[in-house]
Design a protein around this motif. Structure first.
Motif, PDB file in Angstrom:
ATOM      1  N   VAL A 201       4.720  -1.852   2.062  1.00 31.58           N
ATOM      2  CA  VAL A 201       3.560  -1.063   2.139  1.00 31.58           C
ATOM      3  C   VAL A 201       2.251  -2.292   2.340  1.00 31.58           C
ATOM      4  O   VAL A 201       2.201  -3.122   1.443  1.00 31.58           O
ATOM      5  CB  VAL A 201       3.100  -0.140   1.088  1.00 31.58           C
ATOM      6  N   LEU A 202       1.835  -2.269   3.315  1.00 31.42           N
ATOM      7  CA  LEU A 202       0.631  -3.426   3.504  1.00 31.42           C
ATOM      8  C   LEU A 202      -0.692  -2.706   3.366  1.00 31.42           C
ATOM      9  O   LEU A 202      -1.165  -1.525   3.864  1.00 31.42           O
ATOM     10  CB  LEU A 202       0.717  -3.751   5.043  1.00 31.42           C
ATOM     11  N   VAL A 203      -1.545  -3.082   2.379  1.00 33.22           N
ATOM     12  CA  VAL A 203      -2.831  -2.689   2.048  1.00 33.22           C
ATOM     13  C   VAL A 203      -3.829  -3.760   2.820  1.00 33.22           C
ATOM     14  O   VAL A 203      -3.907  -4.773   2.658  1.00 33.22           O
ATOM     15  CB  VAL A 203      -3.112  -2.561   0.482  1.00 33.22           C
ATOM     16  N   LEU A 204      -4.591  -2.842   3.816  1.00 37.87           N
ATOM     17  CA  LEU A 204      -5.044  -3.672   4.830  1.00 37.87           C
ATOM     18  C   LEU A 204      -6.723  -3.595   4.534  1.00 37.87           C
ATOM     19  O   LEU A 204      -7.256  -2.454   4.667  1.00 37.87           O
ATOM     20  CB  LEU A 204      -4.597  -3.419   6.164  1.00 37.87           C
ATOM     21  N   GLY A 205      -7.342  -4.491   4.421  1.00 32.38           N
ATOM     22  CA  GLY A 205      -8.676  -4.539   4.323  1.00 32.38           C
ATOM     23  C   GLY A 205      -9.347  -5.240   5.486  1.00 32.38           C
ATOM     24  O   GLY A 205      -9.094  -6.312   5.980  1.00 32.38           O
ATOM     25  N   ILE A 206     -10.678  -4.842   6.046  1.00 37.18           N
ATOM     26  CA  ILE A 206     -11.394  -5.366   7.212  1.00 37.18           C
ATOM     27  C   ILE A 206     -12.858  -6.008   6.394  1.00 37.18           C
ATOM     28  O   ILE A 206     -13.493  -5.233   5.815  1.00 37.18           O
ATOM     29  CB  ILE A 206     -11.954  -4.458   8.092  1.00 37.18           C
ATOM     30  N   ALA A 207     -12.807  -7.481   6.410  1.00 31.49           N
ATOM     31  CA  ALA A 207     -14.047  -8.095   5.842  1.00 31.49           C
ATOM     32  C   ALA A 207     -15.004  -8.288   6.923  1.00 31.49           C
ATOM     33  O   ALA A 207     -14.764  -8.398   8.051  1.00 31.49           O
ATOM     34  CB  ALA A 207     -13.522  -9.492   5.437  1.00 31.49           C
ATOM     35  N   PRO A 208     -16.288  -8.280   6.446  1.00 31.66           N
ATOM     36  CA  PRO A 208     -16.874  -8.217   5.157  1.00 31.66           C
ATOM     37  C   PRO A 208     -17.067  -6.827   4.469  1.00 31.66           C
ATOM     38  O   PRO A 208     -17.357  -6.934   3.131  1.00 31.66           O
ATOM     39  CB  PRO A 208     -18.255  -8.838   5.311  1.00 31.66           C
ATOM     40  N   GLU A 209     -16.694  -5.882   4.998  1.00 28.76           N
ATOM     41  CA  GLU A 209     -17.013  -4.616   4.446  1.00 28.76           C
ATOM     42  C   GLU A 209     -16.093  -4.366   3.081  1.00 28.76           C
ATOM     43  O   GLU A 209     -16.434  -3.600   2.257  1.00 28.76           O
ATOM     44  CB  GLU A 209     -16.808  -3.600   5.467  1.00 28.76           C
ATOM     45  N   THR A 210     -14.891  -5.041   3.290  1.00 29.10           N
ATOM     46  CA  THR A 210     -13.966  -4.792   2.062  1.00 29.10           C
ATOM     47  C   THR A 210     -13.635  -6.155   1.816  1.00 29.10           C
ATOM     48  O   THR A 210     -13.030  -7.035   2.651  1.00 29.10           O
ATOM     49  CB  THR A 210     -12.833  -3.902   2.453  1.00 29.10           C
ATOM     50  N   ASP A 211     -13.643  -6.642   0.400  1.00 32.23           N
ATOM     51  CA  ASP A 211     -13.287  -7.620   0.013  1.00 32.23           C
ATOM     52  C   ASP A 211     -12.028  -7.904  -0.497  1.00 32.23           C
ATOM     53  O   ASP A 211     -11.373  -7.063  -0.872  1.00 32.23           O
ATOM     54  CB  ASP A 211     -14.385  -8.177  -0.974  1.00 32.23           C
ATOM     55  N   ALA A 212     -11.383  -9.156  -0.542  1.00 32.02           N
ATOM     56  CA  ALA A 212     -10.084  -9.369  -0.862  1.00 32.02           C
ATOM     57  C   ALA A 212      -9.622  -9.019  -2.228  1.00 32.02           C
ATOM     58  O   ALA A 212      -8.595  -8.447  -2.328  1.00 32.02           O
ATOM     59  CB  ALA A 212      -9.543 -10.798  -0.777  1.00 32.02           C
ATOM     60  N   LYS A 213     -10.582  -9.048  -3.138  1.00 25.67           N
ATOM     61  CA  LYS A 213     -10.466  -8.543  -4.666  1.00 25.67           C
ATOM     62  C   LYS A 213     -10.006  -6.740  -4.662  1.00 25.67           C
ATOM     63  O   LYS A 213      -9.178  -6.513  -5.363  1.00 25.67           O
ATOM     64  CB  LYS A 213     -11.556  -8.886  -5.302  1.00 25.67           C
ATOM     65  N   ALA A 214     -10.787  -6.355  -3.878  1.00 25.34           N
ATOM     66  CA  ALA A 214     -10.544  -4.856  -3.784  1.00 25.34           C
ATOM     67  C   ALA A 214      -9.392  -4.485  -3.306  1.00 25.34           C
ATOM     68  O   ALA A 214      -8.631  -3.481  -3.766  1.00 25.34           O
ATOM     69  CB  ALA A 214     -11.565  -4.144  -2.899  1.00 25.34           C
ATOM     70  N   VAL A 215      -8.776  -5.115  -2.031  1.00 22.67           N
ATOM     71  CA  VAL A 215      -7.473  -5.097  -1.429  1.00 22.67           C
ATOM     72  C   VAL A 215      -6.577  -5.023  -2.398  1.00 22.67           C
ATOM     73  O   VAL A 215      -5.572  -4.556  -2.670  1.00 22.67           O
ATOM     74  CB  VAL A 215      -7.599  -5.828  -0.337  1.00 22.67           C
ATOM     75  N   GLY A 216      -6.567  -6.414  -3.009  1.00 24.38           N
ATOM     76  CA  GLY A 216      -5.647  -6.832  -3.896  1.00 24.38           C
ATOM     77  C   GLY A 216      -5.571  -5.737  -5.146  1.00 24.38           C
ATOM     78  O   GLY A 216      -4.436  -5.639  -5.747  1.00 24.38           O
ATOM     79  N   ASP A 217      -6.794  -5.147  -5.695  1.00 21.84           N
ATOM     80  CA  ASP A 217      -6.655  -4.163  -6.770  1.00 21.84           C
ATOM     81  C   ASP A 217      -5.751  -3.032  -6.358  1.00 21.84           C
ATOM     82  O   ASP A 217      -5.059  -2.394  -7.056  1.00 21.84           O
ATOM     83  CB  ASP A 217      -8.170  -3.712  -7.155  1.00 21.84           C
ATOM     84  N   VAL A 218      -6.187  -2.642  -5.065  1.00 23.36           N
ATOM     85  CA  VAL A 218      -5.029  -1.375  -4.454  1.00 23.36           C
ATOM     86  C   VAL A 218      -3.881  -1.822  -4.557  1.00 23.36           C
ATOM     87  O   VAL A 218      -3.071  -0.907  -4.984  1.00 23.36           O
ATOM     88  CB  VAL A 218      -5.939  -0.965  -3.109  1.00 23.36           C
ATOM     89  N   ALA A 219      -3.382  -2.947  -3.921  1.00 19.29           N
ATOM     90  CA  ALA A 219      -2.100  -3.299  -3.887  1.00 19.29           C
ATOM     91  C   ALA A 219      -1.456  -3.336  -5.313  1.00 19.29           C
ATOM     92  O   ALA A 219      -0.135  -2.676  -5.422  1.00 19.29           O
ATOM     93  CB  ALA A 219      -1.818  -4.577  -3.346  1.00 19.29           C
ATOM     94  N   ASP A 220      -2.154  -4.060  -6.247  1.00 23.05           N
ATOM     95  CA  ASP A 220      -1.643  -3.779  -7.702  1.00 23.05           C
ATOM     96  C   ASP A 220      -1.580  -2.344  -8.175  1.00 23.05           C
ATOM     97  O   ASP A 220      -0.523  -2.228  -8.934  1.00 23.05           O
ATOM     98  CB  ASP A 220      -2.743  -4.812  -8.642  1.00 23.05           C
TER      99      ASP A 220
END
Length: 271
Positions: free
Chosen positions: A181-200
């Motif tokens: 499963v790939l959790v995909l975020g589009i910056a700058p609206e979504t930051d890498a930390k938020a995407v990482g939190d969801v993946a975790d």
């Protein structure tokens, strides 16, 4: 969490039988009940000379609606192919309102995609957009012709909103069974930390998840989601649906609208 009851919207369009087969396959994998649903209101007579003619036209239209609902039930029973536990619900009523009401009996609603090139689903067709706004349940939007959704590979299009959080929770039974499963975020609206939190979060729920952030400057958000879904070879896309109703007009943001009308993968959405 699992799916104990899956509901599929029936119409008489060319994609209906395949959609029922997909829903039946999904119900079989989760040992869930499969419910077929269809509804249509009787159109008001547009021209009539007197009350007697109005009544005559109304009864003829009502008979036509009853016949269409019977055809939809027959199609459901054939396409479900003797699936172990099925149920049927139909009514002479507005389709969107009726299906939204019946959604109380299901964990997941399966409806057809209504893109510009998807063909006419006919008067029993229920567009997913308005239903998303009213049902209070996650909706799986199915492109025409798909008879199975393996969900071996999946993409979660993450935006830090309640709608996205509800969609991820609703998709957990499927995501747990996926190979990746790939959790995909589009910056700058979504930051890498938020995407990482969801993946975790997903990993801690037994999901084989990884995180990725794409700069929107490189590609439009909707196009980025669709491109990464294709690159992942995913046939399941999970995302929140963003919009609101105003005087019965259904307004969606550009990304939601694009996904609803053009995605070739099944889209599990929540509002």
């Amino acid at each position: 969490m699992t799916y104990a009851s899956i509901m599929v919207s029936l119409d008489l369009g060319p994609a209906a039988a395949a959609r029922v087969q997909l829903a039946a396959d999904l119900a079989g994998r989760f040992d869930a009940r499969l419910i077929g649903v269809a509804a249509r209101h009787v159109p008001d007579p547009v021209t009539a000379a007197d009350i007697a003619e109005v009544e005559q036209i109304f009864e003829a239209e009502k008979d036509r609606v009853v016949e269409e609902l019977g055809q939809a039930r027959d199609l459901f029973e054939r396409a479900a192919n003797s699936y172990a536990e099925t149920a049927w619900r139909s009514a002479i009523a507005p389709g969107i309102a009726y299906l939204a009401l019946q959604a109380r009996a299901a964990d997941l609603l399966v409806v057809g995609r209504h893109g510009a090139r998807d063909g006419d689903a006919g008067p029993l067709g229920v567009p997913p957009g308005p239903l998303l706004m009213e049902a209070g349940r996650p909706i799986l939007v199915v492109p025409p012709g798909l008879t199975r959704m393996r969900a071996e590979h999946a993409v979660v299009a993450w935006k830090d909103t309640p709608e996205a959080r509800r969609a991820v929770l609703a998709a957990l039974p499927l995501l747990r069974r996926a190979s990746d499963v790939l959790v995909l975020g589009i910056a700058p609206e979504t930051d890498a930390k938020a995407v990482g939190d969801v993946a975790d979060f997903l990993v801690r729920h037994g999901v084989a998840a990884a995180a990725k952030t794409v700069p929107e400057s490189e590609i439009r958000a909707g196009a980025a989601i669709l491109a990464n879904t294709a690159a992942q070879r995913a046939d399941l896309l999970v995302m929140g649906a963003y919009g609101h109703s105003r005087l019965r007009e259904w307004l969606f943001g550009g990304v939601t609208r694009e996904i609803l009308q053009t995605a070739t993968a099944c889209c599990l959405m929540s509002h």
